[in-house]
Design a protein around this motif. Structure first.
Motif, PDB file in Angstrom:
ATOM      1  N   ARG A  25      16.840  75.500  99.431  1.00 43.22           N
ATOM      2  CA  ARG A  25      16.806  76.134  98.352  1.00 43.22           C
ATOM      3  C   ARG A  25      16.642  75.655  97.468  1.00 43.22           C
ATOM      4  O   ARG A  25      16.246  74.251  96.868  1.00 43.22           O
ATOM      5  CB  ARG A  25      18.449  76.548  97.938  1.00 43.22           C
ATOM      6  CG  ARG A  25      18.471  78.025  99.134  1.00 43.22           C
ATOM      7  CD  ARG A  25      19.876  77.995  98.877  1.00 43.22           C
ATOM      8  NE  ARG A  25      20.355  79.812  99.802  1.00 43.22           N
ATOM      9  CZ  ARG A  25      21.736  80.865  99.471  1.00 43.22           C
ATOM     10  NH1 ARG A  25      22.142  79.846  98.583  1.00 43.22           N
ATOM     11  NH2 ARG A  25      21.880  81.364 100.068  1.00 43.22           N
ATOM     12  N   GLU A  26      16.338  76.080  96.129  1.00 47.88           N
ATOM     13  CA  GLU A  26      15.637  75.676  95.150  1.00 47.88           C
ATOM     14  C   GLU A  26      16.824  76.660  94.389  1.00 47.88           C
ATOM     15  O   GLU A  26      16.919  77.728  93.871  1.00 47.88           O
ATOM     16  CB  GLU A  26      14.372  75.904  93.865  1.00 47.88           C
ATOM     17  CG  GLU A  26      13.132  75.285  95.166  1.00 47.88           C
ATOM     18  CD  GLU A  26      13.239  73.563  95.199  1.00 47.88           C
ATOM     19  OE1 GLU A  26      13.590  73.070  93.860  1.00 47.88           O
ATOM     20  OE2 GLU A  26      13.221  73.643  96.299  1.00 47.88           O
ATOM     21  N   ASN A  31      19.236  73.691  83.605  1.00 48.57           N
ATOM     22  CA  ASN A  31      18.173  73.313  82.540  1.00 48.57           C
ATOM     23  C   ASN A  31      16.964  72.561  83.345  1.00 48.57           C
ATOM     24  O   ASN A  31      16.058  71.557  82.922  1.00 48.57           O
ATOM     25  CB  ASN A  31      17.999  72.178  80.861  1.00 48.57           C
ATOM     26  CG  ASN A  31      18.503  73.483  80.007  1.00 48.57           C
ATOM     27  OD1 ASN A  31      18.477  74.497  80.270  1.00 48.57           O
ATOM     28  ND2 ASN A  31      19.424  72.193  79.197  1.00 48.57           N
ATOM     29  N   CYS A  32      17.601  72.080  84.668  1.00 45.95           N
ATOM     30  CA  CYS A  32      16.561  71.719  85.854  1.00 45.95           C
ATOM     31  C   CYS A  32      16.373  72.079  87.267  1.00 45.95           C
ATOM     32  O   CYS A  32      17.466  73.159  87.294  1.00 45.95           O
ATOM     33  CB  CYS A  32      18.088  70.501  86.193  1.00 45.95           C
ATOM     34  SG  CYS A  32      17.313  68.949  87.052  1.00 45.95           S
ATOM     35  N   ARG A  33      15.753  71.917  87.629  1.00 46.71           N
ATOM     36  CA  ARG A  33      15.835  72.708  89.078  1.00 46.71           C
ATOM     37  C   ARG A  33      15.782  72.201  90.126  1.00 46.71           C
ATOM     38  O   ARG A  33      15.426  71.125  90.334  1.00 46.71           O
ATOM     39  CB  ARG A  33      14.192  72.848  88.829  1.00 46.71           C
ATOM     40  CG  ARG A  33      13.631  74.524  90.464  1.00 46.71           C
ATOM     41  CD  ARG A  33      11.976  74.065  90.149  1.00 46.71           C
ATOM     42  NE  ARG A  33      11.984  75.229  89.441  1.00 46.71           N
ATOM     43  CZ  ARG A  33      10.589  74.980  88.538  1.00 46.71           C
ATOM     44  NH1 ARG A  33       9.467  74.818  89.751  1.00 46.71           N
ATOM     45  NH2 ARG A  33       9.905  75.747  87.714  1.00 46.71           N
ATOM     46  N   PHE A  34      17.130  72.626  90.600  1.00 49.31           N
ATOM     47  CA  PHE A  34      17.884  71.149  92.483  1.00 49.31           C
ATOM     48  C   PHE A  34      17.603  71.980  93.167  1.00 49.31           C
ATOM     49  O   PHE A  34      16.904  73.057  93.874  1.00 49.31           O
ATOM     50  CB  PHE A  34      19.023  71.347  91.978  1.00 49.31           C
ATOM     51  CG  PHE A  34      19.788  70.647  90.318  1.00 49.31           C
ATOM     52  CD1 PHE A  34      20.102  69.270  90.445  1.00 49.31           C
ATOM     53  CD2 PHE A  34      20.512  71.380  88.989  1.00 49.31           C
ATOM     54  CE1 PHE A  34      20.625  68.676  89.712  1.00 49.31           C
ATOM     55  CE2 PHE A  34      20.794  71.248  87.722  1.00 49.31           C
ATOM     56  CZ  PHE A  34      20.564  69.421  88.159  1.00 49.31           C
ATOM     57  N   HIS A  35      17.166  70.755  94.141  1.00 50.76           N
ATOM     58  CA  HIS A  35      16.966  71.189  95.377  1.00 50.76           C
ATOM     59  C   HIS A  35      18.167  70.996  96.238  1.00 50.76           C
ATOM     60  O   HIS A  35      18.914  69.900  95.527  1.00 50.76           O
ATOM     61  CB  HIS A  35      15.936  70.212  96.425  1.00 50.76           C
ATOM     62  CG  HIS A  35      15.693  70.114  97.519  1.00 50.76           C
ATOM     63  ND1 HIS A  35      15.777  69.496  98.384  1.00 50.76           N
ATOM     64  CD2 HIS A  35      14.808  70.927  98.508  1.00 50.76           C
ATOM     65  CE1 HIS A  35      15.742  69.901  99.626  1.00 50.76           C
ATOM     66  NE2 HIS A  35      14.673  71.128  99.885  1.00 50.76           N
ATOM     67  N   VAL A  36      18.483  72.113  97.407  1.00 52.39           N
ATOM     68  CA  VAL A  36      19.707  71.860  97.815  1.00 52.39           C
ATOM     69  C   VAL A  36      19.575  72.187  98.904  1.00 52.39           C
ATOM     70  O   VAL A  36      18.593  72.949 100.142  1.00 52.39           O
ATOM     71  CB  VAL A  36      20.574  72.989  97.080  1.00 52.39           C
ATOM     72  CG1 VAL A  36      22.187  73.525  98.127  1.00 52.39           C
ATOM     73  CG2 VAL A  36      20.892  73.132  95.613  1.00 52.39           C
ATOM     74  N   LEU A  37      20.078  71.769 100.372  1.00 52.36           N
ATOM     75  CA  LEU A  37      20.207  72.480 101.685  1.00 52.36           C
ATOM     76  C   LEU A  37      21.670  72.519 101.896  1.00 52.36           C
ATOM     77  O   LEU A  37      22.848  72.141 101.597  1.00 52.36           O
ATOM     78  CB  LEU A  37      19.894  70.719 102.191  1.00 52.36           C
ATOM     79  CG  LEU A  37      19.156  70.402 102.599  1.00 52.36           C
ATOM     80  CD1 LEU A  37      18.616  69.117 103.245  1.00 52.36           C
ATOM     81  CD2 LEU A  37      17.652  71.065 103.250  1.00 52.36           C
ATOM     82  N   HIS A  38      21.425  73.871 102.716  1.00 54.23           N
ATOM     83  CA  HIS A  38      22.729  74.672 102.252  1.00 54.23           C
ATOM     84  C   HIS A  38      22.690  74.741 103.621  1.00 54.23           C
ATOM     85  O   HIS A  38      22.591  75.723 104.327  1.00 54.23           O
ATOM     86  CB  HIS A  38      22.772  76.115 101.262  1.00 54.23           C
ATOM     87  CG  HIS A  38      24.287  77.077 101.513  1.00 54.23           C
ATOM     88  ND1 HIS A  38      24.666  77.590 100.469  1.00 54.23           N
ATOM     89  CD2 HIS A  38      25.329  76.700 101.667  1.00 54.23           C
ATOM     90  CE1 HIS A  38      25.408  78.254 100.052  1.00 54.23           C
ATOM     91  NE2 HIS A  38      26.193  77.005 101.295  1.00 54.23           N
ATOM     92  N   ASN A  85      13.942  66.313  95.858  1.00 58.84           N
ATOM     93  CA  ASN A  85      13.168  66.713  95.307  1.00 58.84           C
ATOM     94  C   ASN A  85      13.239  67.556  94.253  1.00 58.84           C
ATOM     95  O   ASN A  85      13.348  69.002  93.881  1.00 58.84           O
ATOM     96  CB  ASN A  85      13.381  68.130  96.570  1.00 58.84           C
ATOM     97  CG  ASN A  85      12.376  67.272  97.241  1.00 58.84           C
ATOM     98  OD1 ASN A  85      11.675  67.190  97.160  1.00 58.84           O
ATOM     99  ND2 ASN A  85      12.785  67.797  98.749  1.00 58.84           N
ATOM    100  N   SER A  86      15.079  66.697  93.248  1.00 60.92           N
ATOM    101  CA  SER A  86      15.633  67.808  91.953  1.00 60.92           C
ATOM    102  C   SER A  86      14.907  67.023  91.039  1.00 60.92           C
ATOM    103  O   SER A  86      15.266  65.826  89.773  1.00 60.92           O
ATOM    104  CB  SER A  86      17.151  67.090  91.743  1.00 60.92           C
ATOM    105  OG  SER A  86      17.094  68.760  92.709  1.00 60.92           O
ATOM    106  N   ASN A  87      12.859  66.929  90.904  1.00 59.70           N
ATOM    107  CA  ASN A  87      12.625  65.750  90.062  1.00 59.70           C
ATOM    108  C   ASN A  87      11.958  66.962  88.708  1.00 59.70           C
ATOM    109  O   ASN A  87      10.861  66.386  88.847  1.00 59.70           O
ATOM    110  CB  ASN A  87      11.664  65.219  90.690  1.00 59.70           C
ATOM    111  CG  ASN A  87      10.820  65.975  91.395  1.00 59.70           C
ATOM    112  OD1 ASN A  87      11.138  66.781  92.007  1.00 59.70           O
ATOM    113  ND2 ASN A  87       8.996  64.807  91.922  1.00 59.70           N
ATOM    114  N   MET A  88      12.342  68.627  88.810  1.00 60.53           N
ATOM    115  CA  MET A  88      12.042  69.471  87.968  1.00 60.53           C
ATOM    116  C   MET A  88      12.454  70.213  86.985  1.00 60.53           C
ATOM    117  O   MET A  88      13.740  70.124  86.840  1.00 60.53           O
ATOM    118  CB  MET A  88      10.886  70.517  88.799  1.00 60.53           C
ATOM    119  CG  MET A  88      10.054  70.286  89.440  1.00 60.53           C
ATOM    120  SD  MET A  88       7.644  69.772  88.583  1.00 60.53           S
ATOM    121  CE  MET A  88       6.881  69.051  89.690  1.00 60.53           C
ATOM    122  N   THR A  89      12.248  70.117  85.582  1.00 55.74           N
ATOM    123  CA  THR A  89      12.668  70.509  84.408  1.00 55.74           C
ATOM    124  C   THR A  89      12.744  72.664  84.772  1.00 55.74           C
ATOM    125  O   THR A  89      11.806  72.758  86.091  1.00 55.74           O
ATOM    126  CB  THR A  89      12.261  70.658  82.887  1.00 55.74           C
ATOM    127  OG1 THR A  89      10.823  71.460  83.161  1.00 55.74           O
ATOM    128  CG2 THR A  89      12.337  69.104  83.189  1.00 55.74           C
TER     129      THR A  89
END
Length: 628
Positions: A25-26, A31-38, A85-89
């Motif tokens: 998931r994103e 203020n950050c777009r986090f990558h998550v494995l759920h 992958n949490s490398n985007m604002t």
């Protein structure tokens, strides 16, 4: 090289194939777009998983994402801000992780923000290594801690040392010092070796800053503000994070327990995944709100022992005063009744009765020889602590301070508690001369030519001993005018080389205005021994504020007193001393580390470390004023 969008998509597809039961998931939060494995999103009990240094959801929790913790539990494993992958604002700008001084708190609040964005108002937190440190911040932070049901941490540390920094520096060069497997996995997670090296340099520099600018404080204050049930796991063979870190964490988190896996290393959740799953699953499933609930098999109080304890104490004090322990020690081997009678100049049944009481209390041992003669000798503890010629003798403290002063006050303790009035005059009437002498030079060792302010210093004993031990040390004893007159007399009896370096200042420690005579930033160390528990509770903040003002940048406040544990359940001797202090100061604060540390933090102190001094009785809190 920064991670490209193409390589990010490729890694996401790989993760979806590898963890078929984990949803990629994103999540936009803070203020950050986090990558998550759920894993198990609909499970009733969700667990936020915080990875270690330079770790991601896939590198650090792959085993748990594959096998899970149990059907009741969902796992939310994240790539921290600027990693993987949490490398985007939130507005789509790409970046590589920075490491501000408060990055652990940043990661903690990010985790809480992710869980809120996913719609979870309650969850548990599981953190490994650096993730454990962030997890402790999350469970302590007043803005988000109420959402945390339980906490599981392993491989974490609440402070860093020179030894830790040496270990970080030893692996600074990724290409030379990292194993091929770790270098390959982490390079793939972060978009190449060059980016990985940048990240590792930033992380290592941040840890150096924490040590040298913040005295190694990772979450020393936060430990004391964690109230949820907590499990600390540690691998006995962990060479990255030593066991003393786990022990310190366990000692200062209320409602916590420590389990050590004898064969475990730093990655115990990977190497011993089945055992880890069982231990963590059982802990999270346990419905007890408090790990300290009474067990039916728990020993019951010995009411008789408590009720008659005063008589036992008076037997000890009487034997000290009449010299029974010295009399027995003076005879080679065992002493007869006649030996004791002659040495103490006491005869008859009174002496027999006192000896019998001491024998019953095991303070003295008695045997009968072949002629039927009673022979008395001392057990080791009595020889060490109750005989005047012993280096560990403290009988004068027991008979003169405990009995002569506090026991007299305690005779009226019920009225003091009921009405809040002192039995007689206050704390300034007595001095303490025990316990801190040996540790004080060690605690203040950062300052070879130390200038110390000894607040409430009474007799000046601590200042005198410090001046004897540390050749260039100078000290100022601060106390009430009537006390200082006695202090001056005691100092005058010292050798000139000592008395010339110990001066006095007559004023009230608890009156902020009277500290105008103390020059700002003029002391390396401010010592407050038996002061915090002996003044009105509302005066503590002002006392610590004045202490902060008096210290030079980098200076230390050393607070020594009778402290209960943070849960308030003991130890018994500390609890009894706290009660005794009510007779001196009925408006004082019952001291626990958490309360004192939070007040110190409010006044600007950092890195509060708690040390045991007299086991089961007193502790020392050493806090620092930040370097400029």
């Amino acid at each position: 090289m920064l991670t490209s969008t193409t390589s990010s998509l490729t890694r996401r597809r790989f993760l979806q194939r590898r963890y078929l039961s984990a949803v990629s998931r994103e999540v936009n939060a803070r203020n950050c777009r986090f990558h998550v494995l759920h894993k198990n999103p609909d499970a009733p009990h969700q667990i936020l998983c915080l990875p270690g240094s330079l770790g991601t959801a896939s590198t650090d929790f792959s085993v748990q994402l594959s096998s899970g913790i149990g059907e009741k539990f969902g796992l939310v494993a994240i790539d921290p801000r600027g990693l993987g992958n949490s490398n985007m604002t939130s507005d789509g700008k790409q970046f590589v992780r920075e490491y501000p001084a408060d990055f652990y708190l940043q990661d903690a609040l990010d985790g809480a923000g992710i869980m809120k964005a996913l719609g979870y108002n309650e969850y548990s937190v599981m953190g490994w290594s650096d993730g454990a440190n962030a997890a402790m911040h999350l469970a302590a932070n007043k803005e988000v801690k109420d959402a945390v049901k339980k906490l599981v941490v392993f491989g974490g540390n609440s402070y860093v040392t020179e030894e830790d920094i040496e270990a970080y520096e030893a692996v600074r060069d990724v290409s030379k010092s990292w194993s091929e497997r770790m270098r390959k996995d982490k390079s793939a997670a972060h978009g190449g070796l060059e980016t990985l090296q940048i990240l590792n340099d930033r992380y290592t520099d941040a840890m150096r800053k924490i040590l040298y600018d913040y005295n190694g404080d990772v979450c020393l204050t936060e430990l004391h503000n964690i109230t949820c049930p907590t499990l600390i796991l540690h691998g006995a063979l962990d060479v990255i994070c030593h066991e003393y870190h786990a022990q310190y964490i366990a000692k200062h988190i209320t409602n916590s327990k420590l389990e050590v896996l004898e064969e475990g290393k730093h990655n115990l959740h990977m190497k011993y995944a089945d055992q880890f799953r069982t231990i963590v699953g059982d802990f999270l499933t346990d419905s007890q709100e408090n790990n300290y609930q009474e067990d039916d098999d728990e020993p019951q109080p010995d009411i008789d022992h408590i009720a008659y304890g005063f008589m036992g104490s008076k037997s000890l004090f009487a034997a000290l005063r009449v010299g029974i322990f010295d009399a027995i020690d003076s005879v080679d081997g065992s002493a007869t009744f006649n030996d004791i009678e002659t040495a103490c100049d006491i005869s008859g049944e009174r002496l027999k009765t006192l000896l019998s009481a001491c024998v019953a209390l095991k303070l003295i041992r008695r045997r009968i020889d072949e002629n039927g003669t009673d022979l008395f000798h001392l057990p080791k503890a009595s020889s060490k602590q109750l005989v005047r010629t012993s280096r560990q003798y403290w009988g004068d403290y027991l008979s003169m301070q405990v009995d002569g002063q506090f026991y007299n006050r305690l005779a009226d303790i019920d009225n003091t508690i009921k009405h809040g009035t002192e039995a007689s005059h206050g704390y300034e009437s007595w001095f303490d001369t025990y316990a801190l002498h040996k540790r004080l030079p060690e605690l203040a060792s950062d300052f070879p030519s130390m200038r110390m302010l000894d607040v409430g210093g009474g007799s000046g004993a601590f200042s005198i001993v410090t001046s004897r031990v540390i050749q260039d040390a100078t000290a100022v004893v601060l106390d009430l005018p009537n006390v200082i007159e006695t202090t001056k007399s005691i100092i005058s009896e010292e050798e000139e080389s000592v008395r010339s370096r110990v001066s006095t200042l007559a004023l009230s420690a608890t009156d902020p205005g009277s500290w105008e005579n103390v020059q700002d930033e003029s002391f390396d160390v401010v010592l407050l021994s038996y002061v915090s528990g002996s003044i009105p509770s509302e005066a503590l903040a002002g006392l610590y504020s004045n202490t902060f003002r008096a210290l030079k940048p980098g200076g230390k406040a050393i607070i020594h007193d009778f402290f209960l544990s943070n849960d308030g359940r003991g130890p018994p001797n500390a609890a009894l001393w706290a009660l005794a202090h009510i007779s001196v100061n009925p408006t004082g604060m019952g001291l626990i580390p958490k309360r004192v540390i939070n007040i110190l933090s409010e006044q600007g102190f950092i890195a509060p470390r708690v040390h045991e001094l007299i086991p089961g009785m007193t502790k020392v809190i050493v806090a620092k004023k930040k370097n400029v």
